[in-house]
Design a protein around this motif. Structure first.
Motif, PDB file in Angstrom:
ATOM      1  N   CYS A 258       1.117   8.182  -7.057  1.00  0.00           N
ATOM      2  CA  CYS A 258       0.483   9.488  -6.841  1.00  0.00           C
ATOM      3  C   CYS A 258       1.544  10.577  -6.928  1.00  0.00           C
ATOM      4  O   CYS A 258       2.603  10.468  -6.310  1.00  0.00           O
ATOM      5  CB  CYS A 258      -0.204   9.546  -5.473  1.00  0.00           C
ATOM      6  SG  CYS A 258      -1.554   8.355  -5.291  1.00  0.00           S
TER       7      CYS A 258
ATOM      8  N   LEU B 135      -4.273  11.443  -3.832  1.00  0.00           N
ATOM      9  CA  LEU B 135      -4.310  10.496  -2.713  1.00  0.00           C
ATOM     10  C   LEU B 135      -5.709   9.980  -2.390  1.00  0.00           C
ATOM     11  O   LEU B 135      -5.896   8.765  -2.218  1.00  0.00           O
ATOM     12  CB  LEU B 135      -3.667  11.130  -1.481  1.00  0.00           C
ATOM     13  CG  LEU B 135      -2.196  11.541  -1.635  1.00  0.00           C
ATOM     14  CD1 LEU B 135      -1.692  12.202  -0.357  1.00  0.00           C
ATOM     15  CD2 LEU B 135      -1.326  10.342  -1.987  1.00  0.00           C
TER      16      LEU B 135
ATOM     17  N   TRP C 149      -8.119   1.697  -3.926  1.00  0.00           N
ATOM     18  CA  TRP C 149      -7.499   0.634  -3.131  1.00  0.00           C
ATOM     19  C   TRP C 149      -8.538  -0.050  -2.239  1.00  0.00           C
ATOM     20  O   TRP C 149      -8.546  -1.275  -2.115  1.00  0.00           O
ATOM     21  CB  TRP C 149      -6.376   1.220  -2.283  1.00  0.00           C
ATOM     22  CG  TRP C 149      -5.623   0.189  -1.507  1.00  0.00           C
ATOM     23  CD1 TRP C 149      -5.890  -0.276  -0.253  1.00  0.00           C
ATOM     24  CD2 TRP C 149      -4.477  -0.537  -1.953  1.00  0.00           C
ATOM     25  NE1 TRP C 149      -4.985  -1.226   0.124  1.00  0.00           N
ATOM     26  CE2 TRP C 149      -4.099  -1.410  -0.919  1.00  0.00           C
ATOM     27  CE3 TRP C 149      -3.733  -0.519  -3.122  1.00  0.00           C
ATOM     28  CZ2 TRP C 149      -3.015  -2.268  -1.008  1.00  0.00           C
ATOM     29  CZ3 TRP C 149      -2.641  -1.369  -3.221  1.00  0.00           C
ATOM     30  CH2 TRP C 149      -2.291  -2.231  -2.182  1.00  0.00           C
TER      31      TRP C 149
ATOM     32  N   PHE D  18      -6.693   7.440  -5.032  1.00  0.00           N
ATOM     33  CA  PHE D  18      -5.959   6.178  -4.861  1.00  0.00           C
ATOM     34  C   PHE D  18      -6.541   5.366  -3.707  1.00  0.00           C
ATOM     35  O   PHE D  18      -6.753   4.155  -3.830  1.00  0.00           O
ATOM     36  CB  PHE D  18      -4.475   6.459  -4.615  1.00  0.00           C
ATOM     37  CG  PHE D  18      -3.662   5.222  -4.369  1.00  0.00           C
ATOM     38  CD1 PHE D  18      -3.085   4.531  -5.432  1.00  0.00           C
ATOM     39  CD2 PHE D  18      -3.477   4.731  -3.080  1.00  0.00           C
ATOM     40  CE1 PHE D  18      -2.340   3.380  -5.211  1.00  0.00           C
ATOM     41  CE2 PHE D  18      -2.729   3.580  -2.855  1.00  0.00           C
ATOM     42  CZ  PHE D  18      -2.165   2.901  -3.928  1.00  0.00           C
ATOM     43  N   ASP D  19      -6.813   6.036  -2.579  1.00  0.00           N
ATOM     44  CA  ASP D  19      -7.326   5.323  -1.416  1.00  0.00           C
ATOM     45  C   ASP D  19      -8.692   4.711  -1.698  1.00  0.00           C
ATOM     46  O   ASP D  19      -8.998   3.599  -1.233  1.00  0.00           O
ATOM     47  CB  ASP D  19      -7.407   6.262  -0.212  1.00  0.00           C
ATOM     48  CG  ASP D  19      -6.021   6.655   0.300  1.00  0.00           C
ATOM     49  OD1 ASP D  19      -5.084   5.864   0.100  1.00  0.00           O
ATOM     50  OD2 ASP D  19      -5.883   7.747   0.874  1.00  0.00           O
TER      51      ASP D  19
ATOM     52  N   GLU E 175      -1.973   6.049   8.160  1.00  0.00           N
ATOM     53  CA  GLU E 175      -1.524   4.986   7.277  1.00  0.00           C
ATOM     54  C   GLU E 175      -2.104   3.659   7.744  1.00  0.00           C
ATOM     55  O   GLU E 175      -2.352   3.451   8.939  1.00  0.00           O
ATOM     56  CB  GLU E 175       0.000   4.911   7.283  1.00  0.00           C
ATOM     57  CG  GLU E 175       0.652   6.119   6.675  1.00  0.00           C
ATOM     58  CD  GLU E 175       0.413   6.196   5.188  1.00  0.00           C
ATOM     59  OE1 GLU E 175       0.538   7.297   4.647  1.00  0.00           O
ATOM     60  OE2 GLU E 175       0.100   5.166   4.575  1.00  0.00           O
TER      61      GLU E 175
ATOM     62  N   ARG F 202       1.300   3.851  -3.121  1.00  0.00           N
ATOM     63  CA  ARG F 202       0.714   5.184  -2.905  1.00  0.00           C
ATOM     64  C   ARG F 202       1.728   6.288  -3.197  1.00  0.00           C
ATOM     65  O   ARG F 202       1.408   7.320  -3.784  1.00  0.00           O
ATOM     66  CB  ARG F 202       0.233   5.278  -1.457  1.00  0.00           C
ATOM     67  CG  ARG F 202      -0.714   6.441  -1.160  1.00  0.00           C
ATOM     68  CD  ARG F 202      -1.291   6.255   0.234  1.00  0.00           C
ATOM     69  NE  ARG F 202      -2.344   7.211   0.526  1.00  0.00           N
ATOM     70  CZ  ARG F 202      -2.197   8.260   1.340  1.00  0.00           C
ATOM     71  NH1 ARG F 202      -1.017   8.481   1.890  1.00  0.00           N
ATOM     72  NH2 ARG F 202      -3.191   9.068   1.583  1.00  0.00           N
TER      73      ARG F 202
ATOM     74  N   TYR G 208       0.815  -1.212   0.000  1.00  0.00           N
ATOM     75  CA  TYR G 208       0.000   0.000   0.000  1.00  0.00           C
ATOM     76  C   TYR G 208       0.852   1.266   0.000  1.00  0.00           C
ATOM     77  O   TYR G 208       0.677   2.159  -0.810  1.00  0.00           O
ATOM     78  CB  TYR G 208      -0.936   0.006   1.209  1.00  0.00           C
ATOM     79  CG  TYR G 208      -1.679   1.310   1.408  1.00  0.00           C
ATOM     80  CD1 TYR G 208      -2.827   1.605   0.688  1.00  0.00           C
ATOM     81  CD2 TYR G 208      -1.204   2.268   2.309  1.00  0.00           C
ATOM     82  CE1 TYR G 208      -3.493   2.799   0.865  1.00  0.00           C
ATOM     83  CE2 TYR G 208      -1.873   3.460   2.493  1.00  0.00           C
ATOM     84  CZ  TYR G 208      -3.018   3.728   1.765  1.00  0.00           C
ATOM     85  OH  TYR G 208      -3.659   4.915   1.927  1.00  0.00           O
ATOM     86  N   ARG G 209       1.803   1.328   0.950  1.00  0.00           N
ATOM     87  CA  ARG G 209       2.604   2.549   1.077  1.00  0.00           C
ATOM     88  C   ARG G 209       3.443   2.805  -0.172  1.00  0.00           C
ATOM     89  O   ARG G 209       3.505   3.922  -0.671  1.00  0.00           O
ATOM     90  CB  ARG G 209       3.508   2.445   2.306  1.00  0.00           C
ATOM     91  CG  ARG G 209       2.764   2.316   3.634  1.00  0.00           C
ATOM     92  CD  ARG G 209       3.748   2.290   4.790  1.00  0.00           C
ATOM     93  NE  ARG G 209       3.096   2.153   6.075  1.00  0.00           N
ATOM     94  CZ  ARG G 209       2.813   0.996   6.647  1.00  0.00           C
ATOM     95  NH1 ARG G 209       3.129  -0.125   6.028  1.00  0.00           N
ATOM     96  NH2 ARG G 209       2.225   0.941   7.821  1.00  0.00           N
TER      97      ARG G 209
END
Length: 357
Positions: A52, A58, A65, A61-62, A84, A48, A44-45
């Motif tokens: 992005c 952001l 996801w 994307f979230d 996070e 991201r 994930y991190r």
């Protein structure tokens, strides 16, 4: 997408992000694949950060996801971009570390100025933009053909003779002169291709600061798949107003890179004018190039011959793991006097100092 996900799942994620409006370039996909290979435990991190390029990306994307991770929902605070995933509640008195892949909180303005602009929050980015506006990127002065009176320097025979005639032929004083000084021109060529998307805004703001200092001797062009002159738009007094004017110009924002052919076409139009001749030339680009790799070094060499010096600003140098992207950039560097990062405010301040030498 779970840990150890393959290329197929990455491409599916990218396709969904593009469908939601994110401009995810091929270079970003490559970075994401490398990040997954290096940090397989929690994708994930790393995804991201690499996919992005703006703060507005952001939330999109979230949301994507979360839709793809129905089996493991993303908490509301994560979707809002404030926490996070995996960040639980710390025990009383326990110290918490910043999430892996995310920058630690700035411990003051000095630390903020050294951080890569890609990792800044919107508030921190506004602070850096304010600091950029205070820079004075001005090329040094150079001797002009015109001479001016001076207490030192060579004897000004014509002026001394005229003074003698006014005094009836008596030599009363010997006059001297020196060459006048005039500002050297500054030419900025800013790459606005997809691979430079994260840094185009700060480089344009740096260019606005340069135009504000010397509007008559500073020229700014964007390059990518073609060149576009932005000098007039950047003459607006306010930086934000200048950026709005620049955004309205039809150019090749976020597209590919044909830096060598574009520089060749640029020099055909501007190479014989004062815009280039004897100027301090700043090229802002990561050096990503497609096509004939011999064209770019040839054109950089020509810029070096026509101009005073060439300075190359490469934000990718700010990455400790940076590796040269292609031979075109490597073969161009012998023709430049400095190869600088430009990924942070501190790097831009260093650039302003090199320009002024």
């Amino acid at each position: 997408m779970s840990a150890g996900s393959g290329t197929k799942e990455l491409f599916e994620l990218v396709a969904q992000l593009r469908a939601e409006g994110l401009a995810v370039g091929t270079d970003r996909v490559v970075l994401a694949a490398e990040a997954l290979a290096g940090l397989p435990a929690d994708p994930y991190r790393s995804l991201r950060v690499t996919l992005c390029t703006r703060a507005s990306d952001l939330p999109i994307f979230d949301a994507v996801w979360a839709s793809r991770s129905a089996a493991e929902p993303v908490p509301d605070e994560v979707a809002a971009g404030t926490v996070e995933p995996g960040a639980g509640t710390a025990a009383p008195g326990a110290e918490t570390e910043p999430p892996t892949g995310q920058p630690a909180a700035a411990g003051g303005e000095d630390e903020l100025t050294r951080r890569d602009v890609v990792h800044l929050t919107p508030a921190e980015r506004e602070e850096i933009q304010r600091l950029i506006a205070l820079l004075v990127p001005a090329a040094p002065r150079r001797p002009a053909m015109r001479r001016v009176p001076s207490r030192t320097g060579r004897i000004d025979a014509p002026a001394t003779m005229r003074l003698m005639l006014r005094n009836g032929g008596e030599p009363s004083r010997i006059l001297r002169s020196r060459r006048a000084q005039r500002p050297r021109r500054l030419l900025m060529l800013i790459d606005v291709s997809g691979s430079m998307r994260a840094y185009s805004d700060v480089m344009l703001r740096f260019a606005h600061a340069a135009v504000a200092v010397r509007p008559g001797t500073t020229e700014v062009f964007t390059v990518g798949t073609r060149w576009t002159r932005l000098t007039v738009e950047l003459r607006a007094r306010d930086a934000d107003a200048a950026m709005r004017a620049v955004a309205e110009v039809e150019t090749d924002w976020g597209r590919g890179t044909r830096l060598g052919p574009v520089l060749r076409d640029f020099l055909r139009h501007w190479g014989g004018r004062t815009v280039v001749r004897s100027s301090v030339v700043v090229i802002s680009s990561d050096g990503v190039e497609y096509g004939n790799m011999a064209v770019l070094p040839q054109q950089v060499a020509r810029l070096a011959r026509l101009g005073h010096v060439v300075i190359w600003v490469n934000p990718a140098l700010g990455d400790p793991g940076y590796r040269p992207v292609n031979p075109a950039l490597d073969n161009s560097l012998p023709h430049v006097v400095a190869h600088l990062p430009g990924h942070s405010f501190e790097a831009l301040r260093e650039l302003a100092g090199v320009i002024a030498r």
